[in-house]
Design an enzyme around this catalytic site. Structure first.
Site, PDB file in Angstrom:
ATOM      1  N   GLY A   9     -10.738  -3.039   1.664  1.00 56.76           N
ATOM      2  CA  GLY A   9     -11.509  -1.974   2.300  1.00 56.76           C
ATOM      3  C   GLY A   9     -11.239  -1.864   3.781  1.00 56.76           C
ATOM      4  CG  ASP A  35      -1.777  -1.232   1.341  1.00 60.82           C
ATOM      5  OD1 ASP A  35      -2.437  -1.593   0.357  1.00 60.82           O
ATOM      6  OD2 ASP A  35      -1.754  -1.857   2.412  1.00 60.82           O
ATOM      7  CG  HIS A  62      -1.266  -1.743  -7.926  1.00 63.44           C
ATOM      8  ND1 HIS A  62      -0.322  -2.199  -8.808  1.00 63.44           N
ATOM      9  CD2 HIS A  62      -0.932  -2.281  -6.729  1.00 63.44           C
ATOM     10  CE1 HIS A  62       0.541  -2.982  -8.172  1.00 63.44           C
ATOM     11  NE2 HIS A  62       0.168  -3.049  -6.915  1.00 63.44           N
TER      12      HIS A  62
END
Length: 438
Positions: free
Chosen positions: A309, A14, A42
């Site tokens: 998420g 991330d 991505h």
């Protein structure tokens, strides 16, 4: 040599690789994925329009770039086709520019069922996988029972192999995990459809990339996840199932390692982690750790996983872990992302060492997760800045305190910061040294 560049994460994933790959592919002819699967997310923002890719290389948004999925990637045909659809609806030609290795292991429904059943069985000891079948697919590959993309083109032989491997997995699902079996007939029927849809995109990736190299085409290799999640070098067992490091490029694409010219390590100006596992500089996890600075990093940085998420855990920049990433990857230069998230903080901290239980101090992070968990970070404090760095496009636009912070990271790691990202859009970037020109 500078024609071939690797872009990879040097933290726990991330880090903002997608944006940087998209930015640099303006000069590339090929973008290659060499490991992972659709567990990687991505995120690209171009002229305010957000695109999230999981399998397809980030170069797909550049008209003249060819995108390659190498043999080191575990491929879910279902996920790939779902990802292709909205891109094609936007008028982006995908099939003409996306190429897949016939040696890619397939992710099929029984891998997903196994992944999810295992996480449920682990309970509080769950690793925090995405539940998308990545690990079980890699397991099948190593055990030499996996089905590959090339197997789809002989459906009679495929059906026999599928029957055998599904008997193995269904036995475990039913008898050990007390879960429902997966239907052989349904999986076989799905696979027949995939064969028809994927045929035109399957090539000999090694040969294609070697020919491109000989022509002098610029090739970029796009890593997924991050160094500290590497199956061999990460915080095992809280890792992914592939080699996320520079060494994975050759194995996962068939491209000779001698031809790699520059390795760009992507690192946030702070640290984040998703899921379980040690995190020495952690400030905020939304549960037990509620440090206000950590919450600031998560809120301002929009730290939610593009794939899951899930809220990301946040913490200070860790130069100790970074030194390990540099050793493993032989990083040529850094791209420091999300510098703007630090705007408004009165003081900043950088972890410069780990104090261990026996009183010793480590300057390079340990290998095992158990040792990581016993590490107490040693911090160096620096003044923050009140000025706005969001969208800055030159070093002159950065406050002196920000420049000092960047310089200190360079001093502590011994690697130059060649690129600085100050926002999500591709043009919100400061390029000191271009990897293709280094």
């Amino acid at each position: 040599m500078g024609n071939n560049v690797v872009v990879l994460g040097t933290q726990w994933g991330d880090e903002g690789k997608g944006k940087i790959v998209d930015l640099l592919t303006e000069d590339a002819k090929y973008v290659v994925r060499y490991q992972g699967g659709h567990n990687a997310g991505h995120t690209l923002v171009i002229d305010g329009e957000k695109t999230v890719l999981h399998l397809i290389p980030s170069g797909i948004l550049r008209d003249n770039v060819k995108c390659v999925i190498g043999n080191g990637v575990v491929l879910s045909p279902e996920a790939l086709l779902k990802e292709m659809k909205p891109l094609e609806e936007r008028g982006i030609p995908v099939r003409e520019r996306l190429f897949i290795s016939e040696a890619c292991p397939l992710i099929l429904p029984y891998h997903v069922a196994m992944d999810q059943a295992r996480e449920i069985a682990r309970g509080k000891k769950a690793i925090g996988t995405t539940g998308r079948g990545i690990g079980p697919a890699y397991e099948d590959k190593v055990a030499r029972r996996g089905l590959r993309v090339g197997d789809l083109f002989d459906m009679e032989a495929f059906a026999e192999k599928l029957k055998e491997v599904m008997e193995y997995h269904n036995f475990q699902l039913v008898n050990f995990y007390k879960a429902e079996p997966v239907s052989y007939e349904a999986v076989l029927e799905e696979a027949k459809g995939y064969a028809e849809l994927l045929t035109s995109m399957v090539i000999d990736v090694t040969d294609e990339l070697d020919a491109a190299r000989k022509r002098g085409d610029k090739i970029m290799f796009e890593g997924a996840q991050g160094t500290l999640l590497d199956i061999d070098h990460g915080t095992y067992p809280y890792v992914t199932s592939s080699n996320t490091t520079a060494g994975g490029v050759a194995a996962g694409s068939g491209f000779g390692p001698r031809h790699i010219g520059y390795i760009l390590g992507i690192a946030k100006a702070y640290c984040t982690r998703v899921g379980a596992g040690p995190f020495p500089t952690e400030l905020y996890d939304g549960l037990e750790k509620q440090d206000p600075v950590g919450k600031h990093l998560g809120t301002v940085g929009h730290e939610f996983g593009a794939t899951t998420g899930r809220l990301r855990r946040t913490g200070w920049f860790d130069a100790v872990a970074m030194r390990r990433a540099i050793q493993i990857n032989s990083v040529s230069g850094f791209c420091l992302t999300k510098l703007d998230v630090l705007d408004g903080l009165e003081e900043l901290k950088i972890c410069t060492g780990y104090k261990m239980e026996d009183g010793s101090v480590l300057e390079v992070s340990p290998m095992a997760a158990e040792a990581f968990e016993k590490a107490t970070p040693i911090y160096e404090t620096m003044p923050g800045w009140s000025e706005n760095t969001f969208g800055a496009k030159s070093l002159d636009a950065l406050p002196q305190a920000a420049l000092n912070y960047i310089k200190r990271i360079e001093e502590l790691t011994g690697v130059p910061v060649d690129i600085i990202s100050t926002g999500p859009d591709r043009n919100e970037t400061i390029i000191k040294v271009h990897p293709f020109e280094a």
